[in-house]
Design an enzyme around this catalytic site. Structure first.
Site, mmCIF file in Angstrom:
data_model
loop_
_atom_site.group_PDB
_atom_site.id
_atom_site.type_symbol
_atom_site.label_atom_id
_atom_site.label_comp_id
_atom_site.label_asym_id
_atom_site.label_seq_id
_atom_site.Cartn_x
_atom_site.Cartn_y
_atom_site.Cartn_z
ATOM 1 N N GLY A 101 0.805 -1.227 0.000
ATOM 2 C CA GLY A 101 0.000 0.000 0.000
ATOM 3 C C GLY A 101 0.834 1.271 0.000
ATOM 4 O O GLY A 101 2.062 1.233 0.107
ATOM 5 N N GLY A 103 2.548 3.653 1.570
ATOM 6 C CA GLY A 103 3.069 3.830 2.920
ATOM 7 C C GLY A 103 3.601 5.225 3.182
ATOM 8 O O GLY A 103 3.775 5.629 4.329
ATOM 9 N N ASP A 136 8.423 5.497 8.441
ATOM 10 C CA ASP A 136 7.959 6.798 8.941
ATOM 11 C C ASP A 136 7.101 7.612 7.974
ATOM 12 O O ASP A 136 6.641 8.699 8.315
ATOM 13 C CB ASP A 136 9.170 7.638 9.372
ATOM 14 N N ASP A 271 4.483 -4.457 -7.282
ATOM 15 C CA ASP A 271 3.848 -3.244 -6.754
ATOM 16 C C ASP A 271 4.448 -1.992 -7.392
ATOM 17 O O ASP A 271 3.931 -0.893 -7.186
ATOM 18 C CB ASP A 271 4.000 -3.173 -5.226
ATOM 19 N N ASN A 272 5.518 -2.164 -8.157
ATOM 20 C CA ASN A 272 6.123 -1.019 -8.840
ATOM 21 C C ASN A 272 5.896 -1.093 -10.342
ATOM 22 O O ASN A 272 6.677 -0.552 -11.120
ATOM 23 C CB ASN A 272 7.622 -0.958 -8.531
HETATM 24 P P1 AMP Z 1 9.274 0.576 -2.624
HETATM 25 O O1 AMP Z 1 10.373 -0.419 -2.408
HETATM 26 O O2 AMP Z 1 9.721 2.011 -2.564
HETATM 27 O O3 AMP Z 1 8.443 0.291 -3.810
HETATM 28 O O4 AMP Z 1 8.325 0.453 -1.343
HETATM 29 C C1 AMP Z 1 7.710 -0.735 -0.965
HETATM 30 C C2 AMP Z 1 6.684 -0.442 0.079
HETATM 31 O O5 AMP Z 1 7.293 0.168 1.217
HETATM 32 C C3 AMP Z 1 5.563 0.497 -0.326
HETATM 33 O O6 AMP Z 1 4.404 0.031 0.264
HETATM 34 C C4 AMP Z 1 5.983 1.815 0.247
HETATM 35 O O7 AMP Z 1 4.901 2.660 0.485
HETATM 36 C C5 AMP Z 1 6.637 1.386 1.550
HETATM 37 N N1 AMP Z 1 7.611 2.362 2.033
HETATM 38 C C6 AMP Z 1 8.849 2.608 1.551
HETATM 39 N N2 AMP Z 1 9.458 3.573 2.256
HETATM 40 C C7 AMP Z 1 8.600 3.959 3.237
HETATM 41 C C8 AMP Z 1 8.623 4.918 4.298
HETATM 42 N N3 AMP Z 1 9.683 5.688 4.531
HETATM 43 N N4 AMP Z 1 7.540 5.015 5.092
HETATM 44 C C9 AMP Z 1 6.467 4.243 4.887
HETATM 45 N N5 AMP Z 1 6.365 3.336 3.917
HETATM 46 C C10 AMP Z 1 7.415 3.179 3.097
HETATM 47 MG MG MG Z 2 6.956 1.171 -4.590
#
Ligand code: AMP
Ligand code: MG
Length: 519
Positions: A101, A103, A136, A271-272
């Site tokens: 989701g 985040g 965070d 998810d990306n």
């Molecule tokens: P990503 O690897 O950037 O595609 O992120 C994978 C998941 O981690 C997604 O659900 C993001 O929203 C969550 N996420 C990554 N960094 C953060 C953060 N600093 N705070 C909250 N959620 C995060």
């Molecule tokens: Mg992502």
């Protein structure tokens, strides 16, 4: 006052989470959760994209106004904005990861511009949401600069991508352990306002499918087809398979572009992956300097190299397979879904042939060209040749008198240039024979090659230089890079600093050759 008219269909037409507390949890039976951005201390507009502002009908004085900067930092809502985070899951590094989701992304709603186009706006780094898990909800300046610049650079390169409107410094710091090695430090925080017709990902469909929420899945598919694929023509039985085929086609085109410009996404988790075939979620991505299909910028991926440059076409297809599995329960015709994957193969193969023909200046791709092109890529790899520089120089080879020296600037190592010069000489002889067969006037060929082989890409070290300066309080290099990257195929006098191949100091420097997911 808002300069925009909103039409928030995602909220209006899809079920939302009845719980409005901002607490981390599993959210079932809903596609989104209401959540407001967490205000920041002292927002400062560091950069913005004038093209994106224009697409959103914003004059310069509006986007730079204090009220707009507050809105782009999440400190105030403009009328019509309704804020939420969306619910999705995903396969990360090949494994099902469950609920992920938004985040740290908060959606602001869907703007309809004067031309009638729909643009979803999001703030990345706007604070925690129910999907933040242990993190965070914030983003650091370095990763925000990287997302901001690369989104716009890709757009100007002609690569399908989500866009970026603004980069705002928050005036707050964020703790990050950049290499997950027990050395956390306080870093400046920032927020990017991202823009796309839709931010829906494969993972949005995978999560309800994995949970057996088939009615919700059907509702989301119907919504997505209606809002994001209004031109899809198909009988009711074939609708889902046709839609899936369309996603396969768009994904194939996107990946062929990545291979053309030397872009490595770095985290091709499901998810990306955008449902519209847009490049999405700029994290530990990188650009190919010395040509190496096995190169991955992502330190988390260093051992498996799942997401290295050369595997991107295969991984995209794997991800599409996961999407097909997710929607299979809704599709009466499983073979039609399989046909979508074949469409991926066919479109990708046709596109990559066109890409190679374009890059090498051939009038049209012929199957026999595979050997010539493959040999060039082998040479580039073994001799450590810069991809971007190579293709710009190749356009300047004299068909009647091909000289390896014309390519010398593309080599990182003099010794390898020496070692391989005979092979290069041989290859060039074969190459010009092929070109002569086309008989195209050299000026025309060069112009055609220069339209697909960029002069300026967001080299990893260039982004890092802009970051280092911005972290010291000076965002001017971000703006300068953005300016050059607006016209990536044109020679821009006085901008040699932005096209120079990777300097030695950057070869093994963090941020230049390797990046972590910590952002
Ligand atoms: P990503 O690897 O950037 O595609 O992120 C994978 C998941 O981690 C997604 O659900 C993001 O929203 C969550 N996420 C990554 N960094 C953060 C953060 N600093 N705070 C909250 N959620 C995060
Ligand atoms: Mg992502």
């Amino acid at each position: 006052m808002s300069p925009w008219i909103f039409d928030n269909r995602f909220l209006r037409e899809l079920p939302g989470d009845p719980d409005s507390r901002n607490q981390r949890r599993q959210v079932t039976g809903a596609c989104w959760s209401p959540v407001a951005p967490t205000p920041v201390a002292s927002p400062r507009l560091l950069a913005y994209s004038s093209e994106m502002a224009a697409s959103l009908d914003l004059d310069m004085d509006v986007i730079t106004s204090p009220a707009m900067v507050e809105a782009l930092a999440g400190n105030r809502l403009l009328s019509g904005m309704e804020t939420y985070a969306t619910c999705y899951g995903g396969h990360q590094f090949g494994q099902w990861a469950g609920q992920l989701g938004d985040g740290r992304v908060i959606c602001l709603g869907e703007v309809i511009n004067r031309a009638g186009q729909r643009w979803e706006l999001q703030l990345k780094g706007a604070g925690p949401t129910p999907y933040s898990r242990r993190a965070d909800g914030r983003a650091v300046l370095r990763s925000s600069i990287r997302e901001f610049l690369c989104s716009e650079a890709m757009h100007h390169l002609g690569v399908p991508t989500t866009r970026a409107l603004s980069l705002v410094g928050t005036g707050e710091s964020v703790m990050r352990d950049m290499f997950y090695n027990g050395n956390p430090r306080a870093e400046p925080g920032a927020i990017v306002c991202r823009v796309a017709p839709s931010f829906t990902r494969f993972g949005h469909f995978e999560l309800p499918a994995a949970r057996g929420e088939h009615a919700l899945l059907a509702q989301l598919v119907n919504f997505t087809i209606a809002r994001d694929f209004p031109n899809l023509q198909a009988s009711p039985e074939q609708r889902i398979a046709r839609w899936f085929g369309e996603i396969c086609e768009r994904t194939a085109r996107m990946v062929a572009h990545w291979m053309r410009v030397g872009f490595v996404h770095g985290v091709m988790n499901t998810d990306n992956m955008s449902i519209l075939g847009l490049t999405i979620d700029y994290g530990p991505y990188g650009w190919i300097d010395n040509f190496d299909p096995g190169w991955t910028p992502n330190t988390t991926d260093a051992s498996g190299r799942r997401y290295c440059f050369g595997r991107q076409p295969e991984i995209a297809r794997w991800n599409l397979g996961k999407l097909a599995q997710a929607v299979a329960v809704l599709s009466p015709d499983k073979e039609e879904l399989e046909a979508g994957l074949e469409r991926y193969d066919n479109i990708y193969n046709a596109e990559i042939g066109r890409v190679f023909a374009g890059k090498f200046g051939l009038r049209a791709w012929e199957d026999e060209d595979a050997k010539l092109v493959g040999d060039a890529f082998d040479l580039m790899q073994y001799a450590e040749v810069d991809m971007t520089e190579f293709f710009r120089s190749l356009a300047r080879i004299d068909v009647n008198e091909p000289k390896p020296q014309v390519l010398q600037e593309a080599f990182y190592r003099e010794d390898l240039y020496g070692q391989y010069s005979a092979s290069i000489d041989d290859w060039l002889k074969r190459y010009v024979m092929r070109l002569r067969r086309d008989g195209e006037p050299p000026q025309e060929r060069m112009a055609r090659m220069d339209r697909v082989n960029p002069r300026y890409v967001l080299r990893n070290y260039l982004a890092q230089e802009a970051i280092d300066l911005a972290e010291r309080g000076d965002p001017s290099r971000v703006q300068a890079l953005l300016e050059v990257l607006r016209r990536p195929y044109e020679e821009q006098p006085g901008c040699d600093d932005f096209s120079a191949k990777r300097p030695d100091w950057a070869r093994h420097k963090a941020g230049c050759s390797m990046l972590s997911c910590s952002s």
